[in-house]
Design an enzyme around this catalytic site. Sequence first.
Site, PDB file in Angstrom:
ATOM      1  N   PHE A 134       0.866  -1.161   0.000  1.00 41.46           N
ATOM      2  CA  PHE A 134       0.000   0.000   0.000  1.00 41.46           C
ATOM      3  C   PHE A 134       0.915   1.226   0.000  1.00 41.46           C
ATOM      4  O   PHE A 134       1.847   1.305   0.795  1.00 41.46           O
ATOM      5  CB  PHE A 134      -0.905  -0.019   1.231  1.00 41.46           C
ATOM      6  CG  PHE A 134      -1.938   1.066   1.210  1.00 41.46           C
ATOM      7  CD1 PHE A 134      -3.044   0.954   0.378  1.00 41.46           C
ATOM      8  CD2 PHE A 134      -1.807   2.187   1.995  1.00 41.46           C
ATOM      9  CE1 PHE A 134      -4.001   1.963   0.341  1.00 41.46           C
ATOM     10  CE2 PHE A 134      -2.764   3.199   1.961  1.00 41.46           C
ATOM     11  CZ  PHE A 134      -3.859   3.086   1.129  1.00 41.46           C
ATOM     12  N   ASP A 203       3.563  -4.749   8.398  1.00 42.23           N
ATOM     13  CA  ASP A 203       2.305  -4.007   8.348  1.00 42.23           C
ATOM     14  C   ASP A 203       1.178  -5.037   8.304  1.00 42.23           C
ATOM     15  O   ASP A 203       1.076  -5.813   7.353  1.00 42.23           O
ATOM     16  CB  ASP A 203       2.298  -3.123   7.094  1.00 42.23           C
ATOM     17  CG  ASP A 203       1.015  -2.311   6.958  1.00 42.23           C
ATOM     18  OD1 ASP A 203      -0.031  -2.742   7.472  1.00 42.23           O
ATOM     19  OD2 ASP A 203       1.065  -1.252   6.299  1.00 42.23           O
ATOM     20  N   LYS A 229     -10.356  -2.192   9.640  1.00 43.15           N
ATOM     21  CA  LYS A 229     -10.710  -3.236   8.678  1.00 43.15           C
ATOM     22  C   LYS A 229     -11.306  -4.422   9.448  1.00 43.15           C
ATOM     23  O   LYS A 229     -12.437  -4.358   9.885  1.00 43.15           O
ATOM     24  CB  LYS A 229      -9.474  -3.604   7.856  1.00 43.15           C
ATOM     25  CG  LYS A 229      -8.912  -2.419   7.043  1.00 43.15           C
ATOM     26  CD  LYS A 229      -7.680  -2.837   6.248  1.00 43.15           C
ATOM     27  CE  LYS A 229      -6.997  -1.645   5.593  1.00 43.15           C
ATOM     28  NZ  LYS A 229      -7.795  -1.067   4.501  1.00 43.15           N
ATOM     29  N   ARG A 377     -12.142  -6.001  -5.803  1.00 44.51           N
ATOM     30  CA  ARG A 377     -11.615  -6.542  -4.561  1.00 44.51           C
ATOM     31  C   ARG A 377     -12.782  -6.906  -3.645  1.00 44.51           C
ATOM     32  O   ARG A 377     -13.653  -6.058  -3.389  1.00 44.51           O
ATOM     33  CB  ARG A 377     -10.732  -5.456  -3.925  1.00 44.51           C
ATOM     34  CG  ARG A 377      -9.709  -5.935  -2.974  1.00 44.51           C
ATOM     35  CD  ARG A 377      -8.834  -4.776  -2.514  1.00 44.51           C
ATOM     36  NE  ARG A 377      -9.565  -3.860  -1.659  1.00 44.51           N
ATOM     37  CZ  ARG A 377      -9.005  -3.161  -0.652  1.00 44.51           C
ATOM     38  NH1 ARG A 377      -7.712  -3.245  -0.416  1.00 44.51           N
ATOM     39  NH2 ARG A 377      -9.731  -2.356   0.076  1.00 44.51           N
TER      40      ARG A 377
END
Lengths: 412, 412
Positions: A134, A203, A229, A377
């Site tokens: 990311f 991460d 998330k 996604r």
Amino acid sequence: MSEVSYDALRAQAAKRDSEDELSAKRAEFELDDTVYLDGNSLGALPTVVQERVADVISRQWGQLRIRSWEESGWWTAPERIGDRIAPLVGAAPGQIVVGDSTSVNVFKALVAAVRMARDSGEGRDEIVVDATTFPTDGYIAQSAARMTGCTLVPVAPGEVHGVLGPRTAVVLLNHADYRTGRLHDLPALTAAVHDAGALVVWDLCHTAGALPVGLDEHGVDLAVGCTYKYLNGGPGSPAYLYVRADLQARFDSPLPGWNSHAEPFGMRPEFEAADGAVRGRVGTPDILSMLALDAALDVWDGVSIEAVRAKSLALTDFFVECVAAYVPEGRVEVITPAAHEQRGSQVALRCEDAGDVMRRLVEHGVVGDFRAPDVLRFGFTPLYVGFADVERAAGVLARTLGETGTGTGIAG
Amino acid sequence: MSEVSYDALRAQAAKRDSEDELSAKRAEFELDDTVYLDGNSLGALPTVVQERVADVISRQWGQLRIRSWEESGWWTAPERIGDRIAPLVGAAPGQIVVGDSTSVNVFKALVAAVRMARDSGEGRDEIVVDATTFPTDGYIAQSAARMTGCTLVPVAPGEVHGVLGPRTAVVLLNHADYRTGRLHDLPALTAAVHDAGALVVWDLCHTAGALPVGLDEHGVDLAVGCTYKYLNGGPGSPAYLYVRADLQARFDSPLPGWNSHAEPFGMRPEFEAADGAVRGRVGTPDILSMLALDAALDVWDGVSIEAVRAKSLALTDFFVECVAAYVPEGRVEVITPAAHEQRGSQVALRCEDAGDVMRRLVEHGVVGDFRAPDVLRFGFTPLYVGFADVERAAGVLARTLGETGTGTGIAG
């Protein structure tokens, strides 16, 4: 594409839902008849959050006001909530603090890691970073390199082994690729980095709450992650920082705010770092967001992360199976690895007109997201996504793909 | 100390409250019969916050979920809310973003300022910092100096003139001393720093929302501040960063997270800074806390900061007058300057047994705070503190001081 295949897969979905030991968890979230497959972007709302935040505002802030820093446990919330996240990522207590954004925590972790690497010997002046990560991690790594006199070495995770050496200070890796959903081999990569005498920062944004991470077990040095998330903390909820216990005394933060002082209310002009994970704190903690996260973590009571992982793999397997059954061959390409050990909790499909397809999917009640230029996604949150949802999503996807596509003239 | 003096001051308080153009604002806050003089630590709860945050949670997060990033304006909240703070600190729109803590914003501002100073010529390698400031500013300045190869020069604000020179890169100053309440001369100090060819960063934590700051008018380069004191944003609510419009193109952030990218959803590996104040953003904004602040700012509708300042000075003058009338001479020392131009919105009293006294004051319904080792600190928030509160606080203070004190044997 026959009715038989629909019926068989629907029956299979119903059977699996009836046998799902996590199925009762869905009732702890605010959900409607949308199939929500975007929990890897923003987790759904746990019902408990509303009432708890109302109490934080009306009673803790409104009535107790500053007394709440002690009486409502505000002051120690960053480390207390960190200890609640700890078992989900395989960490013993006392190693995680919550606060700031993931980007800010990446900066703290990388700079501190470079300093530790240099403690152990000069000449370490490279920060290796996952080039497929990311983007914010790469931007922040570039800044950390610039500010510590290091060189940034961007490589694909598969090429990390080839660049490790006596110049490597620290390696920053994403546990799962945010685009493809590919899961990287945390134990092996951690061991390889250690063999080179360097430190690793993981991460965990796309894995914490979706699968076992095993931070302590695999000897990870530092880790960061978001909580909005799979941890369902709410939009932009505070991130966290893990510093392995035996490294904490050497954790030299580039952001030594008053909250990381050994005696924060001493108001002393000289900085003296606190012991423990608290050293990763910076400024005054963001209490409303932090206590919303605290409430959201209640949904994990009684849940084993191993059960979550088992269901996650079953959901993603089943989605790929339904897509294969329903979608004409060649219309989409599954870019998430088939091998379980290489898969996070999402399935990414490459599709030329992905932006248009996702817009239509959302209109038809199936919410995933689009990642430029051509990726659909779909994230699968085992606490609230069931097998019937998966079958329905694949069916809607097939119908939507039938309506769109280059050359049909319908797209746009 | 006579009854006559009590009666006269009470009558004066009643008269002033009846003439106070801001008195109706009190009804917009959740308050009880406590005299709350700690709004300079944590502002009281504006009533509107509860309902608005409930909507953010249940509808925006719970129902719209990720659609809210666009549909509920989440993505642009940092700059939109920055523009709401702007008029309170004398800034035109487009120069303030909300996010992160004050400490993190101090780091961004100082490092960016050093880089700008060096653009204009080599040899600038000193960061001058207010040695009397709230400690976090000094700790962060030390880190910024270390990471930019600068030397930290800590001085009292009165001595700034003496250390400015061709080596000065940036000067970090607090607009008001958090302990004494002394207001520093922002226009004169800014001009002096500019005369030396350096940049200035002002910390507005203790003045924004309490008095006119005039950032644009006085040519301030960069500024930071918290929002949980006189702006009533809630515990640990996000801080803000001001970058003067003509400096924004040169603002080179040490924390270039994806939110400050020119094209954040392009997910591009190379960093390219956005134009404008947005460049000061870092990671995903903390929406719950940010929108609580947004709601809290509604109380400023129709309020002029000049009226707030006039009332603030009247309140602090009146408090000093009541203390002088009620408290035996020599028992406390007023350490806040008498001159209006040197006074923020608080009154600090030095008192040997301040910790014990404040504990008892709180028990008696007067809430200020204690700053080690010997300071009683009382903040006056003109939007919800009235003159009767002030008189009552002074009376309770006098009685409390009569009950305590070294040698009386009552303290402890």
